[in-house]
Design a protein around this motif. Sequence first.
Motif, short mmCIF file in Angstrom:
data_model
loop_
_atom_site.label_atom_id
_atom_site.label_comp_id
_atom_site.label_asym_id
_atom_site.label_seq_id
_atom_site.Cartn_x
_atom_site.Cartn_y
_atom_site.Cartn_z
N ASN A 67 0.76 -1.29 -0.02
CA ASN A 67 -0.57 -0.26 0.19
C ASN A 67 0.69 1.56 -0.05
O ASN A 67 0.91 2.12 -1.16
CB ASN A 67 -0.94 -0.31 1.19
N THR A 68 1.23 1.21 0.82
CA THR A 68 2.67 1.86 1.31
C THR A 68 3.90 3.14 -0.45
O THR A 68 4.04 4.12 -0.96
CB THR A 68 3.42 2.71 2.16
N GLU A 69 4.41 1.45 -1.17
CA GLU A 69 4.84 1.72 -2.86
C GLU A 69 4.04 1.93 -2.97
O GLU A 69 4.24 2.64 -4.20
CB GLU A 69 4.97 -0.35 -2.61
N GLU A 70 2.82 1.30 -2.91
CA GLU A 70 1.49 2.22 -4.33
C GLU A 70 1.58 3.66 -4.57
O GLU A 70 1.50 4.51 -5.14
CB GLU A 70 0.05 1.75 -4.45
N MET A 71 1.93 4.57 -2.81
CA MET A 71 1.68 5.62 -2.41
C MET A 71 2.79 6.36 -3.34
O MET A 71 2.52 6.68 -3.65
CB MET A 71 1.31 6.31 -1.34
N ALA A 72 3.97 5.66 -2.56
CA ALA A 72 5.23 5.97 -3.12
C ALA A 72 5.30 6.24 -5.00
O ALA A 72 6.00 7.16 -5.17
CB ALA A 72 6.13 5.58 -2.38
N VAL A 81 -3.64 7.45 4.23
CA VAL A 81 -4.40 6.69 3.11
C VAL A 81 -4.34 5.43 4.10
O VAL A 81 -4.07 4.65 4.99
CB VAL A 81 -3.84 6.35 2.17
N GLU A 82 -6.43 5.21 4.23
CA GLU A 82 -6.07 3.97 4.87
C GLU A 82 -6.64 2.45 4.05
O GLU A 82 -6.47 2.88 2.67
CB GLU A 82 -8.18 3.97 5.28
N TYR A 83 -5.10 1.90 4.46
CA TYR A 83 -5.48 0.71 3.24
C TYR A 83 -4.60 1.16 1.55
O TYR A 83 -3.76 1.89 1.89
CB TYR A 83 -6.04 -0.32 2.79
N SER A 84 -5.05 0.52 0.47
CA SER A 84 -4.66 0.72 -0.16
C SER A 84 -5.44 2.11 -1.04
O SER A 84 -6.05 2.14 -0.44
CB SER A 84 -4.82 -0.31 -1.37
N PRO A 85 -4.49 2.97 -1.40
CA PRO A 85 -5.72 4.47 -2.21
C PRO A 85 -6.51 4.50 -3.34
O PRO A 85 -5.75 2.73 -4.16
CB PRO A 85 -3.45 5.21 -2.69
N SER A 86 -7.36 4.72 -3.60
CA SER A 86 -8.78 4.88 -4.22
C SER A 86 -7.84 4.87 -5.15
O SER A 86 -7.22 5.68 -5.81
CB SER A 86 -9.64 5.43 -3.87
N ALA A 87 -9.11 5.33 -6.36
CA ALA A 87 -8.63 6.09 -7.68
C ALA A 87 -8.54 8.31 -7.23
O ALA A 87 -7.94 8.38 -7.57
CB ALA A 87 -9.91 6.37 -8.66
N GLU A 88 -9.12 8.32 -6.81
CA GLU A 88 -9.20 9.88 -5.97
C GLU A 88 -7.91 10.00 -5.08
O GLU A 88 -7.46 10.98 -5.17
CB GLU A 88 -10.58 9.67 -4.97
N GLU A 89 -7.75 8.89 -4.72
CA GLU A 89 -6.25 8.97 -3.60
C GLU A 89 -5.23 9.43 -4.46
O GLU A 89 -4.19 10.26 -4.21
CB GLU A 89 -6.38 8.16 -2.04
N LYS A 90 -5.35 7.95 -5.46
CA LYS A 90 -4.29 7.91 -6.26
C LYS A 90 -3.84 9.40 -6.80
O LYS A 90 -2.15 10.14 -6.60
CB LYS A 90 -3.84 7.21 -7.27
N GLU A 91 -4.81 10.26 -7.46
CA GLU A 91 -4.86 11.42 -7.96
C GLU A 91 -4.03 12.40 -6.76
O GLU A 91 -3.28 13.25 -6.95
CB GLU A 91 -5.72 12.27 -8.67
N ALA A 92 -4.65 12.15 -5.62
CA ALA A 92 -4.12 12.81 -4.25
C ALA A 92 -2.35 12.27 -4.28
O ALA A 92 -2.00 13.69 -3.64
CB ALA A 92 -4.75 12.35 -3.13
N CYS A 93 -2.49 11.55 -3.90
CA CYS A 93 -0.83 11.17 -4.16
C CYS A 93 -0.09 11.61 -5.58
O CYS A 93 0.93 12.46 -4.77
CB CYS A 93 -0.29 9.50 -4.45
N ARG A 94 -0.23 12.01 -6.84
CA ARG A 94 0.01 12.14 -7.22
C ARG A 94 0.27 14.02 -7.41
O ARG A 94 1.25 15.06 -7.38
CB ARG A 94 -0.58 12.33 -9.21
#
Length: 148
Positions: A14-19, A123-136
């Motif tokens: 999950n954190t790797e995906e955020m990274a 982020v709780e668990y794995s990022p959702s589509a909206e949270e993926k954009e928040a990560c970007r």
Amino acid sequence: MPKILVLYTSLTGNTEEMAEYIAEGAQETGAEVVSKEAFDASPGEMLAYDGIVIGAYTWGDGELPDEFLDFYEGMAGLDLSGRKAAAFGSGDTSYPIYCAAVDLIEQKLRELGAEIVAEGLKVEYSPSAEEKEACRAFGRLAAKSVLA
């Protein structure tokens, strides 16, 4: 060209995906971005970067993950003055302290003299589509602060 380090510790991915999404966002600004897992890096490497973005998941009741402790403790004594920094991580709201690792990392970066340029991204668990954009967006913000 400014150099940004996106450093992370992940157990479930999950954190790797955020990274990955944070690094994508930072690269969109034209910054040079290096993404590394904490166990593949040494704390002193952070001195080679203008921007530092560190992520870790929260373990147990608000603790840093075991595999991140050596890196975290090795940060002691570093002078990160003049560097822009931010923290991110994944967690679980069922625990009493949600994403405490993010807060601990931010505190450590401040203690070492880094300027925190964005509120910690949690982020709780794995990022959702909206949270993926928040990560970007988080990555873009971190990189733009270095470019400013």
